[in-house]
Design a protein around this motif. Sequence first.
Motif, PDB file in Angstrom:
ATOM      1  N   ARG A  63     124.492 107.015  74.229  1.00 28.71           N
ATOM      2  CA  ARG A  63     124.030 105.936  75.097  1.00 28.71           C
ATOM      3  C   ARG A  63     123.000 105.058  74.358  1.00 28.71           C
ATOM      4  N   GLU A  64     122.076 105.719  73.633  1.00 29.31           N
ATOM      5  CA  GLU A  64     121.065 104.963  72.892  1.00 29.31           C
ATOM      6  C   GLU A  64     121.712 104.113  71.807  1.00 29.31           C
ATOM      7  N   GLN A  78     123.443 111.697  64.182  1.00 28.57           N
ATOM      8  CA  GLN A  78     122.880 112.711  65.064  1.00 28.57           C
ATOM      9  C   GLN A  78     123.877 113.122  66.151  1.00 28.57           C
ATOM     10  N   VAL A  79     124.690 112.150  66.590  1.00 29.43           N
ATOM     11  CA  VAL A  79     125.711 112.454  67.593  1.00 29.43           C
ATOM     12  C   VAL A  79     126.656 113.535  67.077  1.00 29.43           C
ATOM     13  N   GLY A 116     126.665 118.429  74.260  1.00 31.32           N
ATOM     14  CA  GLY A 116     126.162 118.403  75.630  1.00 31.32           C
ATOM     15  C   GLY A 116     125.410 117.139  75.990  1.00 31.32           C
ATOM     16  N   ASP A 117     124.374 117.315  76.807  1.00 24.62           N
ATOM     17  CA  ASP A 117     123.594 116.176  77.292  1.00 24.62           C
ATOM     18  C   ASP A 117     122.897 115.431  76.156  1.00 24.62           C
ATOM     19  N   THR A 118     122.479 116.172  75.155  1.00 25.17           N
ATOM     20  CA  THR A 118     121.812 115.526  74.017  1.00 25.17           C
ATOM     21  C   THR A 118     122.750 114.566  73.318  1.00 25.17           C
TER      22      THR A 118
END
Length: 280
Positions: A252-253, A238-239, A244-246
């Motif tokens: 981070r997750e 998904q990364v 951006g922020d997403t």
Amino acid sequence: ALGYQASSVKAYEGALSANVRLNDGDALCELVESYHPDRRRELAQDLERIGDDARAREIWSGLAKKNDLWGKICDERCLTRLQRWSEVFPAICAIREHVSDDGSKTTLDSRRRDVLANLINDVDDSWTFYYQLHEEAPEDRGVQKSLSYFAEERKDANSRVHFLGLLSESATDPVEAAAYQRDAAATLIAEENFELAKEAYYRALGFSPEESVTLVALKELSERVADWPTVVDVLRRQVVLSSGDTRVELQREAADITEVNTGDGPGGILAWQELLENAH
């Protein structure tokens, strides 16, 4: 007069015609059985003329069992009028055994499909007859779709997954192929067969790697069964598809789960370092 002149063809024919005009099936049967039992074929035709398809069918069925083609044709005709669809299908198949030309076979095959449409609420018969069609034409996707539907109605998870797999393999559109694999995964999850469900989701990603609905579903399943390496794998996929922020939040997750849930300390440190590097 017939009682005194049993051999009189004229008297017999006259009595026969009179009973047909009177729509008297009982009298017709008694007349033929008493004087000309060898004329049961004509009796069946007369019974059809007066609308007594049930008794006519009994006669045609007897002839059909003797491999009489005309008997088979008339048997199917009566069964159709009687709307006895579960018997019509095998009756058409019996006629098809006598046919060699492709045109006639196509016509009969179309008739069989029409009959199956009338059997939509009869799950077991529909399954049996569609499976027969599948054996005749294993690559027919329409039949495969029907079998996947009726397998679900019969709560036959293994068969449903099998036919969804066939549909997926033969699909020309990768998005469609992935959708069939997701359906298979959902069926397997309902059976609590989580490992095979995960494999089905990965096959879906093999067809359509960037489809978010598959990634989300695989992540949810993996979290449910605490399969943290797979959760991290999905997050990393998904990364790549985010920005951006997403993107930062997904990184981070992934780093947090790698460190805390997978027990991979070095991997967790590396993930946090990557996050910090990307943040700059």
